[in-house]
Write an enzyme that holds these catalytic residues in place. Structure first.
Site, short mmCIF file in Angstrom:
data_model
loop_
_atom_site.label_atom_id
_atom_site.label_comp_id
_atom_site.label_asym_id
_atom_site.label_seq_id
_atom_site.Cartn_x
_atom_site.Cartn_y
_atom_site.Cartn_z
N THR A 102 -7.50 -16.89 -5.10
CA THR A 102 -7.27 -15.69 -5.88
C THR A 102 -6.45 -15.98 -7.14
O THR A 102 -5.56 -16.81 -7.11
CB THR A 102 -6.43 -14.76 -4.98
OG1 THR A 102 -7.12 -14.59 -3.78
CG2 THR A 102 -6.14 -13.44 -5.63
N GLY A 123 -5.78 -13.98 3.03
CA GLY A 123 -5.69 -12.52 3.03
C GLY A 123 -5.43 -11.94 4.40
O GLY A 123 -4.73 -10.93 4.54
N ARG A 170 -16.59 -8.87 4.00
CA ARG A 170 -15.16 -9.13 4.29
C ARG A 170 -14.33 -8.85 3.03
O ARG A 170 -14.66 -9.23 1.93
CB ARG A 170 -14.98 -10.59 4.71
CG ARG A 170 -13.53 -11.02 4.95
CD ARG A 170 -12.92 -11.64 3.72
NE ARG A 170 -11.57 -12.18 3.98
CZ ARG A 170 -10.73 -12.53 3.02
NH1 ARG A 170 -11.06 -12.40 1.76
NH2 ARG A 170 -9.55 -13.00 3.32
N VAL A 171 -13.21 -8.15 3.22
CA VAL A 171 -12.28 -7.90 2.12
C VAL A 171 -10.90 -8.38 2.58
O VAL A 171 -10.49 -8.09 3.70
CB VAL A 171 -12.22 -6.40 1.76
CG1 VAL A 171 -11.19 -6.15 0.68
CG2 VAL A 171 -13.59 -5.91 1.30
N GLY A 172 -10.22 -9.12 1.72
CA GLY A 172 -8.88 -9.62 2.05
C GLY A 172 -7.79 -8.74 1.48
O GLY A 172 -7.97 -7.54 1.24
N ASP A 173 -6.66 -9.35 1.22
CA ASP A 173 -5.50 -8.61 0.74
C ASP A 173 -5.62 -8.16 -0.72
O ASP A 173 -5.04 -7.16 -1.13
CB ASP A 173 -4.24 -9.49 0.84
CG ASP A 173 -4.39 -10.73 -0.04
OD1 ASP A 173 -5.33 -11.52 0.19
OD2 ASP A 173 -3.59 -10.89 -1.00
N THR A 228 -1.27 -14.42 -3.27
CA THR A 228 -2.44 -15.29 -3.16
C THR A 228 -2.34 -16.06 -1.85
O THR A 228 -1.24 -16.29 -1.35
CB THR A 228 -2.51 -16.27 -4.35
OG1 THR A 228 -3.53 -17.25 -4.10
CG2 THR A 228 -1.20 -17.01 -4.59
N GLY A 229 -3.49 -16.44 -1.31
CA GLY A 229 -3.48 -17.18 -0.05
C GLY A 229 -4.40 -16.54 0.97
O GLY A 229 -5.39 -15.89 0.60
N1 GLY Z 1 -6.14 -13.82 -0.94
C1 GLY Z 1 -7.52 -13.67 -1.13
C2 GLY Z 1 -8.29 -13.31 0.03
O1 GLY Z 1 -7.89 -13.64 1.15
O2 GLY Z 1 -9.32 -12.74 -0.11
#
Ligand code: GLY
Length: 324
Positions: free
Chosen positions: A173, A227, A201-204, A224-225
């Site tokens: 990210t 999610g 899929r959706v992360g943070d 970042t990292g």
């Molecule tokens: N930090 C980005 C994600 O996990 O999608």
């Protein structure tokens, strides 16, 4: 870090927290520098923090080195699905999009949601329809494919619908935090998510408080990292809360990354600016590419190495490097 800006303007950006191979570090640094300077150009001409973070993140989205916009990781179906958020610290307002496949600069679509939509967060085809309704043209999904060689991860592999390894040498990210000349704060975060992710899929990153948070009265943060872990501790809002409680940006960054490991065994990093205009950065991944420009003209860019100062970080380094 912890540099003082004399209350803005200032911009700090990152190109993702993970392992960055030695051969790629100069390119990641150059990409981050270009992005920070694009944001700084807005700030030094009196532009808003919002203008600055959008400009910086657009540069990173256009650079196929980074996992955002063009060059993002592929999901299990070999497709790119993008997420982004912008947040304005003046009124805690934000715009976010997720799982878009035909938007060249998702960060600008997120800003369109912020400024010209009755909702705050739209996903998938609905977000793309909103873009068209507001005059933004859609791209061909092929325009989002990177062209650079990233070793085992490459467009050729993904176009063949092959599975990609989870441990890759690349960015993650991208994000930017800024304070403008009036002291207002803003954040922008954009991502292609994790390699080989499940479709949808959706992360943070696009989740307010997780991938980003901005509050003029307390501070601004971008994460970042991984999610899945960053969401669990609502990373960006938690970091801003630490600054609201009196921690400096660097103290809050260190504390939240420690908490990420101690509480959920997560890997990641954050960039922060506190209301006094100090910047902070921390990560427990091997590397984090970054760049900043401060009010006194100080400019820096590079790839950070984990100080490896906690058991969590040490374990993380070993675990990640084994896979590469
Ligand atoms: N930090 C980005 C994600 O996990 O999608």
């Amino acid at each position: 870090m912890g540099k003082t800006t004399d209350k803005g303007p200032a911009i700090l950006i990152h190109g993702g927290a993970w392992h960055i191979a030695r051969r790629d570090r100069a390119a990641h640094t150059a990409g981050c520098r270009e992005a920070a300077l694009a944001g700084w150009e807005r700030l030094e001409h009196g532009g808003s923090a919002l203008d600055a973070v959008e400009a910086a993140v657009r540069v990173l989205e256009d650079n196929p080195r980074f996992d955002a916009g063009r060059g993002s990781y592929f999901n299990k179906e070999g497709r790119v699905q993008l997420d982004a958020i912008v947040m304005d610290g003046r009124a805690l307002d934000f715009g976010a999009v997720a799982s878009v496949e035909r938007v060249r600069n998702p960060i600008s679509l997120a800003r369109l949601v912020l400024e010209r939509c009755e909702h705050n967060f739209i996903v998938g085809p609905g977000a793309e329809a909103f873009a068209v309704a507001r005059g933004m043209s859609l791209c061909d999904p092929a325009d989002l494919l990177g062209t650079h060689d990233t070793g085992s991860w490459s467009p050729a592999v993904a176009l063949g619908f092959g599975r990609v390894p989870v441990a890759i040498s690349g960015g993650d990210t991208v994000g930017a935090v800024a304070m403008d000349v009036e002291g207002h704060l803003a954040v922008a975060t954009s991502t292609g998510g994790t390699p080989d992710k499940w479709p949808g899929r959706v992360g943070d990153s696009p989740l307010v408080g997780c991938g980003a948070y901005a509050d003029d009265q307390a501070g601004v943060a971008a994460a970042t990292g991984s999610g899945e872990s960053l969401m669990k501790i609502v990373t960006s809002k938690s970091a801003v809360d630490l600054m609201a409680a009196g921690r400096t940006a660097q103290q809050a960054a260190d504390a939240i990354v420690a908490q990420l490991w101690q509480r959920v065994r997560g890997y990641g990093g954050v960039i922060l600016i506190d209301p006094a205009g100090c910047v902070g950065l921390a990560h427990n991944t091997p590397n984090l590419a970054y760049a900043y420009v401060l009010a006194d003209g100080t400019m820096a860019a590079g790839v950070e190495f984990s100080p490896n100062s906690t058991p969590g970080r040490a374990e993380g380094l070993a675990a990640v490097r084994e896979d590469i």
